[in-house]
Design a protein around this motif. Structure first.
Motif, short mmCIF file in Angstrom:
data_model
loop_
_atom_site.label_atom_id
_atom_site.label_comp_id
_atom_site.label_asym_id
_atom_site.label_seq_id
_atom_site.Cartn_x
_atom_site.Cartn_y
_atom_site.Cartn_z
N SER A 21 0.82 -1.21 0.00
CA SER A 21 0.00 0.00 0.00
C SER A 21 0.85 1.25 0.00
CB SER A 21 -0.93 0.01 1.21
OG SER A 21 -1.87 -1.03 1.10
N ALA A 25 0.96 3.84 -3.28
CA ALA A 25 0.09 4.98 -2.99
C ALA A 25 0.11 6.09 -4.04
CB ALA A 25 0.40 5.55 -1.61
N GLU A 29 -4.66 2.51 -5.13
CA GLU A 29 -4.77 1.72 -3.90
C GLU A 29 -4.50 0.24 -4.18
OE1 GLU A 29 -7.38 5.19 -3.86
OE2 GLU A 29 -7.86 3.34 -4.90
N ILE A 31 -5.72 -3.40 -3.15
CA ILE A 31 -6.96 -4.00 -2.67
C ILE A 31 -6.60 -5.35 -2.06
CG2 ILE A 31 -9.24 -4.86 -3.33
CD1 ILE A 31 -9.05 -2.93 -5.77
N VAL A 37 -5.86 -2.53 7.04
CA VAL A 37 -7.01 -1.81 6.49
C VAL A 37 -8.19 -1.87 7.46
CG1 VAL A 37 -6.28 -2.22 4.11
CG2 VAL A 37 -7.91 -3.78 5.17
N LEU A 53 -11.96 -0.31 0.30
CA LEU A 53 -10.56 -0.53 -0.04
C LEU A 53 -10.05 0.30 -1.20
CD1 LEU A 53 -10.47 -4.41 0.37
CD2 LEU A 53 -9.81 -2.66 2.04
N ALA A 54 -10.93 0.86 -2.02
CA ALA A 54 -10.48 1.63 -3.18
C ALA A 54 -11.51 2.69 -3.54
CB ALA A 54 -10.25 0.70 -4.37
N ARG A 55 -11.03 3.78 -4.10
CA ARG A 55 -11.90 4.85 -4.58
C ARG A 55 -12.22 4.60 -6.05
NH1 ARG A 55 -8.01 6.48 -2.36
NH2 ARG A 55 -7.39 7.95 -0.86
N SER A 90 -11.02 5.76 -12.79
CA SER A 90 -10.11 4.76 -12.23
C SER A 90 -10.37 3.41 -12.88
CB SER A 90 -10.31 4.66 -10.72
OG SER A 90 -11.62 4.23 -10.42
N ASN A 129 -6.02 -0.69 -7.74
CA ASN A 129 -6.93 0.28 -8.33
C ASN A 129 -6.06 1.41 -8.86
OD1 ASN A 129 -9.46 1.52 -9.01
ND2 ASN A 129 -9.16 2.89 -7.29
#
Length: 175
Positions: A21, A25, A29, A31, A37, A53-55, A90, A129
Motif C-alpha cells: 500500500s 500509494a 490503492e 486491494i 485496512v 478498499l479503493a476509490r 479509475s 486500483n
C-alpha cells in the motif's frame, strides 16, 4: 543491461519490487484483506468485512461496470514497449485465480519514459486500483492463464490513451 545491435535503442532493465500500500500509494490503492485496512465483523460474527478498499471513480457521465478479463501469461524477460492511461476514471483489477502478476505504472501527467516506470510483483491475493490518469501497462499475468475481476468505467468520451516507449524497458526477475 541487455545489449542490442546499434540499430536499436538500448533497453532498460526493470526489476519488480513487492507490491505494498505504501509503495503503490502514488498510483492508487492496493486491494487486499490485511490487518492494516479498516475491517470489522458483520453477519452475526460470521464474516469479516474489509471495508472501502479503493476509490472507484467513474468520472462525469460514467457508470461503474464489472467485467472479467482473462489474461494470457507473459514470459520473462518481458519487453515493456507501451503504456496506457484512462483519463476519465479509475480502473481496478482483482485477481480471481490466486496467481501472482506484474503491475507496471508511471505517474499521471505527460507521457512517461522508461525512467518513469515502476514495476511491482503482486501476490495472488492483492488487487490494484489505478487512480484516474495513472499510466500503466495492460494486464501482465504470469505462469498460467489468469482471470481478473475488473471494475472500471463505461460512458461517453475517450477514456484510453496509449503511448509507445522508446527505448523499451525489460522486466526481469533476479534471485
Amino acid at each position: 543491461m541487455i545489449h542490442l545491435p546499434e540499430t536499436q535503442h538500448p533497453q532498460r532493465e526493470l526489476l519488480p519490487q513487492p507490491l505494498s500500500s505504501e509503495t503503490f500509494a502514488p498510483f492508487g490503492e492496493v486491494i487486499e484483506a490485511s490487518a492494516a485496512v479498516h475491517h470489522f465483523t458483520i453477519n452475526a460474527g460470521n464474516t469479516e468485512r474489509y471495508h472501502d478498499l479503493a476509490r472507484i471513480e467513474p468520472g462525469a457521465d460514467g457508470r461503474v461496470i464489472i467485467s472479467i478479463f482473462r489474461g494470457q501469461p507473459r514470459a520473462l524477460p518481458f519487453k515493456v514497449e507501451m503504456m496506457e492511461r484512462h483519463p476519465l476514471a479509475s480502473q481496478a483489477f482483482v485477481p480471481l485465480s490466486g496467481r501472482p502478476y506484474l503491475v507496471v505504472v508511471a505517474p499521471p501527467g505527460k507521457a512517461p519514459g522508461v525512467e518513469d516506470l515502476q514495476v511491482f510483483l503482486a501476490r495472488g491475493d492483492q488487487g490494484v486500483n489505478y487512480a484516474t490518469g495513472v499510466w500503466h501497462h495492460p494486464l501482465l499475468a504470469l505462469d498460467e492463464v489468469s482471470d481478473f475481476l475488473v471494475i472500471d468505467r463505461s460512458g461517453p468520451g475517450h477514456n484510453c490513451d496509449e503511448v509507445a516507449l522508446e527505448p523499451a524497458g525489460v522486466i526481469t526477475l533476479r534471485g
